[in-house]
Design an enzyme around this catalytic site. Structure first.
Site, short mmCIF file in Angstrom:
data_model
loop_
_atom_site.label_atom_id
_atom_site.label_comp_id
_atom_site.label_asym_id
_atom_site.label_seq_id
_atom_site.Cartn_x
_atom_site.Cartn_y
_atom_site.Cartn_z
N ASN A 248 0.82 -1.23 0.00
CA ASN A 248 0.00 0.00 0.00
C ASN A 248 0.85 1.27 0.00
OD1 ASN A 248 -2.84 -1.27 1.88
ND2 ASN A 248 -2.63 -0.91 -0.30
N ASN A 272 -8.22 -8.76 1.96
CA ASN A 272 -9.09 -7.65 1.55
C ASN A 272 -10.42 -8.13 0.97
OD1 ASN A 272 -8.69 -8.33 -1.18
ND2 ASN A 272 -6.94 -6.95 -1.36
N ILE A 273 -11.29 -7.20 0.65
CA ILE A 273 -12.65 -7.49 0.21
C ILE A 273 -12.68 -8.33 -1.08
CG2 ILE A 273 -12.89 -5.30 -1.08
CD1 ILE A 273 -15.70 -6.92 0.95
N CYS A 333 -7.50 -0.75 8.87
CA CYS A 333 -7.07 -1.57 7.73
C CYS A 333 -6.55 -0.56 6.71
CB CYS A 333 -8.21 -2.43 7.19
SG CYS A 333 -9.81 -1.61 7.00
N GLY A 336 -10.38 1.73 6.62
CA GLY A 336 -11.00 1.68 7.95
C GLY A 336 -12.51 1.52 7.93
N TRP A 337 -13.05 0.78 6.92
CA TRP A 337 -14.50 0.60 6.98
C TRP A 337 -15.00 -0.78 6.61
CZ3 TRP A 337 -16.31 4.90 3.03
CH2 TRP A 337 -15.72 4.67 1.80
N ASP A 338 -14.12 -1.75 6.34
CA ASP A 338 -14.55 -3.13 6.12
C ASP A 338 -14.06 -4.00 7.28
OD1 ASP A 338 -15.95 -2.78 3.75
OD2 ASP A 338 -14.15 -2.90 2.53
N ARG A 339 -12.78 -4.35 7.21
CA ARG A 339 -12.20 -5.20 8.26
C ARG A 339 -12.20 -4.49 9.61
NH1 ARG A 339 -7.21 -6.38 4.28
NH2 ARG A 339 -7.85 -4.31 3.62
N LYS A 375 -19.13 0.15 2.76
CA LYS A 375 -19.69 -0.21 1.45
C LYS A 375 -20.41 -1.56 1.62
CE LYS A 375 -16.05 2.16 -1.09
NZ LYS A 375 -14.91 2.01 -1.98
#
Length: 537
Positions: A248, A272-273, A333, A336-339, A375
């Site tokens: 990243n 990741n997603i 992550c 900062g909004w999935d994991r 999301k």
């Protein structure tokens, strides 16, 4: 909802019963099918929002039996095939209707949540009030303050308006930190431990980049989080595998290095997603339409789904354990909004029994998932709600019937959703009984530590394989069913007892008013006997 199309002569290619003739009805909310065959009962009820793809099957030259029709892919693990007659234009009509109403925004149509006129006694939009929830946690205090710096979403457009930050931080500090965090998602408090004052803070990755940039304000800010309860070392849990975090840097992101003194960095190796989505796709392939018993375990292992679940669960346990022992943590992550939300919300479920109640769980979802942007196992006595609630939430994640999960963040939702749509929690709280766990035992202060071991993890059959008729018949636990029967029996007896007491009191009243009544009688009345009746439940 209003009817758009109906046809009494359509064939559903059922994976379990073969070709089933019946009637289909399409409204602006759902596709409904009911079989007309007397010996086979098949019913489908699919919200159009749950449809992810509609394809035509076969062409004008197709000659095979039932080879001409529609193939519908759903977001809830189902694939549905309908065979239609080639004469007339029924396939074209159904295809166009489904395509328009399953993907309304692409066709200039309103989402169904804005059209529905459902009314409920309680307004579910009021279930979560940020300031009240912070007060419940004991905030603000002399170490943490509430800030409204984001009231116009100009600090961070994907964060909520109400944030809890270190007491010693100034507003200009927050702006400088925002400039060094991906999407300006600065570290903010999610939860505080009432006794030891350790906190769970969440954020996005720092913008370190390939050149290894530093930001003194960001470093000092994380130290303020550590100082708030005198944690010796602040633990930063980076949900990503370390190799991804390093990669990243090439796109301007990165992770906290040695320059963050009094802090330790732990990578949790959660993919990741995109990897998760591929794993879920493989899982769908082995659970629908048929489950192959002979290779089930090896097929399940090849999807890596339980492996991913284990890593998320294991990470959340580490977060909860660290906070329970008095050490503050920061979780992030990439953005900062999935994991991140998975880790913080699971850890909070383990640490705070309030979130294990029916209303508390609603607050947790609103707080950690909806307001902070996204999301879009079993502990039999620890949770006030049951599995049916989780299934309801997952189904309405896609149904488009409620405004709860529309859009990606609070700022986008603020403009229309609350005033023009109904909240899912309005539905849930209007019939709470069906979502309650009869075995629930309230225990405040108890921390739950699930076992994050592959040997103890099982696939959630009642969600992933629920469309298989054999599984559906076994869904309710016999123990839970028996318990509900006993509760119903108890209620029936109590009602009869109440009726007997009422009829006895009216009889006693008539006797008392009678001129022949013997007021000096010492014989006990039936009422006195009834008061000693007890139920064993």
């Amino acid at each position: 909802a209003f009817c758009l199309f109906s046809d009494k002569d359509i064939i559903y290619m059922c994976h379990f019963n073969g070709a089933v003739k019946g009637k289909v009805l399409i409204t602006n909310y759902r596709l409904y099918f009911k079989s007309s065959d007397a010996d086979v009962t098949v019913m489908l009820d699919v919200p159009l929002g749950a449809i992810s793809r509609v394809e035509k099957m076969g062409g004008a030259s197709s000659r095979g039996e039932n080879s001409y029709g529609l193939d519908i892919t759903c977001k809830d693990m189902r694939n549905l095939k309908f065979a239609l007659k080639q004469e007339g234009h029924s396939r074209r009509d159904i295809f166009e209707l489904l395509f328009r109403h399953a993907f309304p925004l692409s066709h200039g149509l309103p989402l169904f949540a804005y059209v529905t006129q459902e009314k409920y006694a309680e307004n579910g939009w009021n279930i979560y009030k940020p300031v009240e929830e912070f007060r419940r946690q004991g905030l603000p205090n002399n170490k943490w303050r509430i800030t409204f710096i984001n009231k116009s979403y100009d600090l961070c457009d994907t964060y909520p308006t109400v944030l809890a930050v270190p007491f010693k931080s100034k507003e200009e500090d927050l702006r400088r930190v925002a400039a060094f965090r991906s999407r300006a998602r600065i570290p903010v408090l999610s939860w505080i431990h009432r006794e030891n004052q350790a906190v769970i803070a969440r954020c996005s990755q720092p913008l370190v980049g390939m050149s290894g940039k530093r930001n003194k304000d960001d470093e000092r800010y994380l130290d303020l989080i550590r100082e708030a309860n005198d944690t010796t070392k602040l633990t930063i849990y980076d949900a990503r595998p370390s190799v991804n975090a390093v990669a990243n840097k090439a796109t301007g992101g990165g992770y906290e290095g040695d320059e963050y003194q009094n802090a330790e960095l732990v990578f949790l190796d959660i993919q990741n997603i995109h990897v998760m989505r591929e794993s879920l796709k493989k899982l769908k392939d082995i659970v629908y339409p048929n489950v192959e018993e002979s290779h089930w375990l090896s097929s399940l292992e090849s999807t890596h789904w339980l492996e991913h679940v284990k890593l998320v669960l294991s990470g959340a346990i580490q977060v909860a354990d660290k906070v329970s022992s008095g050490n503050s943590v920061v979780v992030h992550c990439s953005d900062g909004w999935d994991r991140t939300a998975q880790l913080t919300s699971l850890a909070m479920l383990m640490l705070d029994s309030h979130y294990r109640t029916l209303r508390g769980f609603q607050v947790l979802i609103e707080k950690e998932w909806i307001s902070f942007g996204h999301k879009f196992a079993s502990f039999p006595t620890a949770f006030e709600f049951n599995e049916h609630l989780l299934l309801t939430i997952l189904d309405h994640l896609y149904s488009c019937r409620f405004g709860t999960f529309l859009y990606n963040c609070e700022s986008a939702r603020e403009q229309h959703v609350r005033s023009k749509t109904v909240s899912l929690w309005s539905l849930v709280n209007s019939k709470m009984d069906i979502y309650l766990n009869p075995f629930y035992t309230p225990e405040s202060g108890r921390v739950l530590y699930p076992v994050a071991s592959m040997r103890h993890l099982e696939l959630w059959v009642t969600y992933y394989i629920r469309w298989n008729p054999r599984i559906r018949q076994q869904q309710q636990s016999p123990v839970e069913q028996r318990y509900k029967e006993l509760l119903a029996l108890r209620d029936e007896y109590l009602k009869k007892l109440e009726q007997l007491q009422l009829s006895d009191s009216s009889t006693s009243s008539r006797l008392a008013n009678s001129p022949t009544a013997n007021t000096s009688s010492t014989t006990s009345t039936p009422t006195q006997q009834y008061t000693h009746l007890q139920t064993p439940f």
